[in-house]
Design a protein around this motif. Sequence first.
Motif, PDB file in Angstrom:
ATOM      1  N   LEU A  17       1.961 -10.045  -6.197  1.00  0.00           N
ATOM      2  CA  LEU A  17       2.841  -8.880  -6.387  1.00  0.00           C
ATOM      3  C   LEU A  17       2.441  -7.715  -5.499  1.00  0.00           C
ATOM      4  N   GLU A  18       1.458  -7.918  -4.662  1.00  0.00           N
ATOM      5  CA  GLU A  18       1.033  -6.914  -3.692  1.00  0.00           C
ATOM      6  C   GLU A  18       1.280  -7.438  -2.290  1.00  0.00           C
ATOM      7  N   GLY A  19       1.542  -6.528  -1.378  1.00  0.00           N
ATOM      8  CA  GLY A  19       1.600  -6.931   0.011  1.00  0.00           C
ATOM      9  C   GLY A  19       0.191  -7.216   0.496  1.00  0.00           C
ATOM     10  N   ILE A  20      -0.020  -8.426   1.052  1.00  0.00           N
ATOM     11  CA  ILE A  20      -1.350  -8.817   1.526  1.00  0.00           C
ATOM     12  C   ILE A  20      -1.218  -9.227   2.976  1.00  0.00           C
ATOM     13  N   LEU A  21      -2.091  -8.679   3.795  1.00  0.00           N
ATOM     14  CA  LEU A  21      -2.103  -9.067   5.200  1.00  0.00           C
ATOM     15  C   LEU A  21      -3.528  -9.060   5.693  1.00  0.00           C
ATOM     16  N   THR A  22      -3.782  -9.865   6.705  1.00  0.00           N
ATOM     17  CA  THR A  22      -5.093  -9.885   7.335  1.00  0.00           C
ATOM     18  C   THR A  22      -4.935  -9.497   8.789  1.00  0.00           C
ATOM     19  N   THR A  23      -5.983  -8.856   9.303  1.00  0.00           N
ATOM     20  CA  THR A  23      -5.969  -8.420  10.706  1.00  0.00           C
ATOM     21  C   THR A  23      -7.279  -8.814  11.353  1.00  0.00           C
ATOM     22  N   ASP A  24      -7.269  -8.807  12.681  1.00  0.00           N
ATOM     23  CA  ASP A  24      -8.525  -8.989  13.403  1.00  0.00           C
ATOM     24  C   ASP A  24      -9.254  -7.658  13.452  1.00  0.00           C
ATOM     25  N   ARG A  25     -10.304  -7.588  14.205  1.00  0.00           N
ATOM     26  CA  ARG A  25     -11.143  -6.385  14.188  1.00  0.00           C
ATOM     27  C   ARG A  25     -10.480  -5.184  14.868  1.00  0.00           C
ATOM     28  N   VAL A  26      -9.400  -5.406  15.633  1.00  0.00           N
ATOM     29  CA  VAL A  26      -8.711  -4.277  16.265  1.00  0.00           C
ATOM     30  C   VAL A  26      -7.386  -3.964  15.584  1.00  0.00           C
ATOM     31  N   GLY A  27      -7.098  -4.616  14.441  1.00  0.00           N
ATOM     32  CA  GLY A  27      -5.920  -4.264  13.667  1.00  0.00           C
ATOM     33  C   GLY A  27      -4.691  -5.086  13.950  1.00  0.00           C
ATOM     34  N   ARG A  28      -4.795  -6.210  14.709  1.00  0.00           N
ATOM     35  CA  ARG A  28      -3.630  -7.051  14.944  1.00  0.00           C
ATOM     36  C   ARG A  28      -3.413  -7.966  13.739  1.00  0.00           C
ATOM     37  N   VAL A  29      -2.152  -8.069  13.308  1.00  0.00           N
ATOM     38  CA  VAL A  29      -1.826  -8.831  12.114  1.00  0.00           C
ATOM     39  C   VAL A  29      -1.963 -10.331  12.391  1.00  0.00           C
ATOM     40  N   LEU A  30      -2.674 -10.995  11.465  1.00  0.00           N
ATOM     41  CA  LEU A  30      -2.815 -12.444  11.550  1.00  0.00           C
ATOM     42  C   LEU A  30      -2.002 -13.137  10.468  1.00  0.00           C
ATOM     43  N   THR A  31      -2.011 -12.610   9.248  1.00  0.00           N
ATOM     44  CA  THR A  31      -1.190 -13.143   8.156  1.00  0.00           C
ATOM     45  C   THR A  31      -0.442 -12.008   7.495  1.00  0.00           C
ATOM     46  N   TRP A  83     -10.102  -8.224   8.463  1.00  0.00           N
ATOM     47  CA  TRP A  83      -9.828  -7.256   7.396  1.00  0.00           C
ATOM     48  C   TRP A  83      -8.648  -7.760   6.582  1.00  0.00           C
ATOM     49  N   THR A  84      -8.809  -7.732   5.265  1.00  0.00           N
ATOM     50  CA  THR A  84      -7.699  -8.056   4.373  1.00  0.00           C
ATOM     51  C   THR A  84      -7.234  -6.759   3.721  1.00  0.00           C
ATOM     52  N   LEU A  85      -5.977  -6.444   3.907  1.00  0.00           N
ATOM     53  CA  LEU A  85      -5.398  -5.222   3.351  1.00  0.00           C
ATOM     54  C   LEU A  85      -4.501  -5.562   2.179  1.00  0.00           C
ATOM     55  N   PHE A  86      -4.637  -4.800   1.110  1.00  0.00           N
ATOM     56  CA  PHE A  86      -3.802  -4.944  -0.070  1.00  0.00           C
ATOM     57  C   PHE A  86      -2.939  -3.690  -0.179  1.00  0.00           C
ATOM     58  N   LEU A  87      -1.630  -3.865  -0.198  1.00  0.00           N
ATOM     59  CA  LEU A  87      -0.701  -2.741  -0.205  1.00  0.00           C
ATOM     60  C   LEU A  87       0.215  -2.842  -1.416  1.00  0.00           C
ATOM     61  N   ARG A  88       0.290  -1.767  -2.144  1.00  0.00           N
ATOM     62  CA  ARG A  88       1.107  -1.731  -3.353  1.00  0.00           C
ATOM     63  C   ARG A  88       2.071  -0.544  -3.256  1.00  0.00           C
ATOM     64  N   ASP A  89       3.317  -0.781  -3.657  1.00  0.00           N
ATOM     65  CA  ASP A  89       4.315   0.288  -3.655  1.00  0.00           C
ATOM     66  C   ASP A  89       3.883   1.373  -4.643  1.00  0.00           C
ATOM     67  N   ALA A  90       3.622   2.558  -4.128  1.00  0.00           N
ATOM     68  CA  ALA A  90       3.136   3.674  -4.952  1.00  0.00           C
ATOM     69  C   ALA A  90       4.161   4.788  -5.053  1.00  0.00           C
ATOM     70  N   THR A  91       5.432   4.437  -4.873  1.00  0.00           N
ATOM     71  CA  THR A  91       6.471   5.462  -4.907  1.00  0.00           C
ATOM     72  C   THR A  91       6.498   6.172  -6.255  1.00  0.00           C
ATOM     73  N   ASP A  92       6.452   5.384  -7.360  1.00  0.00           N
ATOM     74  CA  ASP A  92       6.505   5.999  -8.690  1.00  0.00           C
ATOM     75  C   ASP A  92       5.298   6.901  -8.919  1.00  0.00           C
ATOM     76  N   ARG A  93       4.136   6.422  -8.504  1.00  0.00           N
ATOM     77  CA  ARG A  93       2.940   7.246  -8.670  1.00  0.00           C
ATOM     78  C   ARG A  93       3.054   8.525  -7.859  1.00  0.00           C
ATOM     79  N   TRP A  94       3.548   8.383  -6.626  1.00  0.00           N
ATOM     80  CA  TRP A  94       3.680   9.575  -5.782  1.00  0.00           C
ATOM     81  C   TRP A  94       4.677  10.571  -6.371  1.00  0.00           C
ATOM     82  N   LEU A  95       5.784  10.030  -6.929  1.00  0.00           N
ATOM     83  CA  LEU A  95       6.772  10.911  -7.538  1.00  0.00           C
ATOM     84  C   LEU A  95       6.164  11.684  -8.703  1.00  0.00           C
ATOM     85  N   PHE A  96       5.320  10.984  -9.496  1.00  0.00           N
ATOM     86  CA  PHE A  96       4.663  11.660 -10.610  1.00  0.00           C
ATOM     87  C   PHE A  96       3.737  12.766 -10.089  1.00  0.00           C
TER      88      PHE A  96
END
Length: 822
Positions: A306-320, A400-413
Motif C-alpha cells: 500500500l506504499e509506493g516502493i522504489l529502489t535506486t542506485d547510489r546516484v538516484g537512478r530508479v531500478l524498481t 537505496w529503497t524508498l518508501f513513499l506514502r500519500d500524506a495529503t490528508d496529514r498535510w491538510l490537517f
Amino acid sequence: MAWSAEGNRESKVDSGLPRSASEEGAGSVARDAIAKEPRESAWGPLFENVVDPIVVIGEDARILAVNPAFEALFGWRASELVGSPVDAIAPHPTPVDHKRAIRRYLDTGVHKVVGKKAEIEIMAKGGEAIPVELSVSVLRSLGETVFVGVARDVRDRRESERRWADAAERWYSLLQSLPLPVAVVDTESEAVFVNSAWPCGSNGEAIAPERSRSWLAALVEADRKALLDGIRRLLGTGDPLHLLIAYRQEEGVLGTLEVHGSRQTHGPSGRPIAVLVAEDISDRIQTAERLSESERIHRQIVESALEGILTTDRVGRVLTWNAMAESLFGWTIFEAHGRTVRELLFPEGLPEALERLWTEDAGGEPVLRPTLLLATRRNGAPIRVEVGATRLETDKGVRWTLFLRDATDRWLFEESARQTHRQLSELLGAIPAALVVFDEHGLTYHWNSLAESLFEGWTPPEGEFTLWDLPVAWDAAEVRRKLAVLKPGEALRLPSLRVGPEAARRFCDVTVTRIDGAEEERRFLWSAVDVTEQRQLETQLMQAQKLESIGQLAAGIAHEINTPTQYVSDNVRFLQDAFQDLLRAWNSLERLVLESGGGSDAKERLLEIREEADVDYLFDQIPSAVSQSLDGLQRVATIVRAMKEFSHPNSTEKTAVDLNRALESTINISRNEWKYVAELEADLDPSLPVVHCFAGELNQVFLNLIVNAAHAIADVVGGTDRKGRITVATRNMGDGWVEVSVSDTGCGIPDSIRDKVFDPFFTTKPVGKGTGQGLSIAYNVVAKHGGRISFESEVGRGTTFRVQIPVAYDTESKASQQGEAA
C-alpha cells in the motif's frame, strides 16, 4: 566624392595596373557621366551612403569608378583603378575573361553572374586575395551599358564556417568515442552521423547520401516507423522523444534500445537536427526476464504494498518501481526505469533530505526517517508524500529503497493547524494592545506587532534577555513578587507606566495576567494599552479648565480693581485741577499782600508761613506727584484691561478678533517673564484684518511662545547684565491668511530634538519648571483653526516660531492642519 573627382582629373599616381592607351580610350560616354561632380551625377548619393564596396565597369570591362567603401576595403585609390581592366584585380573564375563575358552578355543577354550572387576573390593593393560575395546589376546610362558590382566581405563568415567544421569534427569524434549509441538525423530523417555503437553504425564519419537510411536497417519495422514519427514530431513541434525500440542483433536475437532525442541546430545551415542517444537495455530486460521464483514473489509483495516502493542506485537512478508508485505518480516502470528520482518526482530540485542520500561520498545516514515532502506527479500536479529510506550494500553496489506514502490528508490537517495558528497570530495582531507572552523566569515566547513597535529602537543586552530587561518604568522586583502569588486567570494591573526606549517613551496601562493552568509551567500575558494621547487630552482639559477658572477669577479681580481705580483716578485728576486753582489763589493772595500798603508784619508773617510750609517745594513737587500718580493709575487700568481681554472666557463660537490688540494684551500680561532678560519689540502690521477665531485659545498660544522665548534668552544671559531681544510681529500674507511670528535671540533648538518639540510631555526644562505641554497645546490649537505652525532655529543664534492662521476658516478644508519644522 573622392572617386568621381579623382576619376575626372589627371593624376600622376601610378598604380602599376595596366591602363588604356589614352584617357580617351577609357573615356566612354558612361564614364564621362559617372565622372561628373557628385552634385550633378545621379550616382553621387548612392556612392556616398552605401557602406558596401561598389565597383562600376564599362562595356570594355574596364573600371569606371569605385566608391570610398571599396577603397577602404581593398586599399586601392580610385585614381589607381579607373581605366584599368577589371581582370587585373578580379580574375574571371572561368577561362573566359571579363571582357568576353560582357561582350557575350551584350550580344545574347546571358550572363552567369548578373542578377545573382557569386563568391569571388578581389586582389587588395597589398597582394591579399580577399573573398567577397558579389552582386552584379546592369544599368543603362546615356546609351551605354554599365555593370555595377556590390561586394560584401565574407572572410568572417568563412572563418566561422571553418571553425564550425573543426568543432563538428571534434564533436563527431567525441560522439564516436562514447559507448552509447548516438545518431544525428536531419529533417528528412536521414542520418548525418551515427557512431559505431549504433546497430549497423558507421565508423564515426558523416554518412554518405546513399547510406543515409542504412542506420535504420537493424530496427524492427514497427519500431522503425515509431522512431521516424517521433523524430518528425521532435523536429516539427519540439515534442520530447523517449522510446524503447527493438533491434536485431548479429546472432538474430532481439535487443532493446532506450532512445532519448533532443532538438539541436545545425551550425552552417541553421536547420534543425535531431540528436539521438540510446542505451542498450537488452541485458537489463533479459535479467528481469530471468528473475527467480523468490524474486517474483518478492515483486508480488512489493507490487501489492500500500506504499509506493522504489529502489535506486547510489546516484538516484530508479531500478524498481512498484504499482503503488505508478498509481501515486503516474509513471510506468518502463518510463521510470533508469531515470533519476529528481527527474521523476522533484523536477524543481531535490529536497536537502534526499540529496544527502546520493552524495558521491560513501557516507550518508543508513536510514532516512519519514519526512514530509512535496513531490510532483507526471501530469505536473503536486502531491504531498511521506518519504522514508533505507540503505543496502549489495554485490552490485549501494542501493537505496524508498518508501513513499500519500500524506495529503496529514498535510491538510497540519495546514489547518498552521492556518489556525496564523489566524490566532492575526487576531493577536489586531488587538489594540502590545502583547508579550513570558514565563515565570521572564523569558519571552511571543510578541505581537504592537509590542515590537512599542520597543522599536531599544537595544537589548548581549545574550539572552528577559521581560525584566525591557525599558519599563516599574519596580521589577515588586512586580515579580506579586506575580509569584498570582493564580491562573488573575491579573495584576499597573496603570500609567512609562514604556519604551528613552527617546520615544509612551504612557501605557499595563496588565499582567496569568494564563496557564499548570503549576509547573506558569505562563503570563503582558499587555500594554497606549494611553499617551488620552493623558495628553486629560492634561489639556485640566489645563483648559485651570485657565478658564483663572480667567474667570482674573476677570472678576480685574472688574473689582477697575472700579476703585476709576474713582481714584477721577479724584487724583480733581486734586490736580484743584491744586492749580489753589496755586493761582495763593499766588494772587501773596501778590496782594506783597503789593498792598499794609504793615510789614503781614508780609513777614507771610514769608514765615511760606518758609515753614516749604511752599516752593510743594508747588514744585505736587504737580509732578499728581502726574506720576495718574500715570501709575493709567498703567493699572491698562493691565486690568489686558487681564480682562486675555482672560476672555472660551466660547463655542468663533468671534472676530483684532490679533494686534490681542498680542498687546498678551505682551502686557507676560511682561514679568521677559522684562528682566530681554527687550521686547512689537512690529504689528496696521493692515492686519480681523480674524475669526477662538480668542482665548490663540492668546494661550501667543503667551506660550513669548514665555518660551523669554526662557530661551534667560538660558543665555542668565547671571549677566546683558539682555536679549524678543520680536513679536504680525503680517498680512494676502489670500486670506495672516502670520504671527515670535523671534528670540536665545540658545536655539538642537537638530537632535527638532522633530520632538511638538510632542506631548516633551520638555528640556528642569522638573517643576515645564510640563512639556506648551508647544503641544499650541500645535493642536493652531491645527484646530486650520492653520500651520512652524519654526526656524539656529543653535547659538535663536529661534523664530511662525503661526499662520486663515482669516475665515473653512471647516471642510483639513489639508493644512499640520506643523512643519524648518
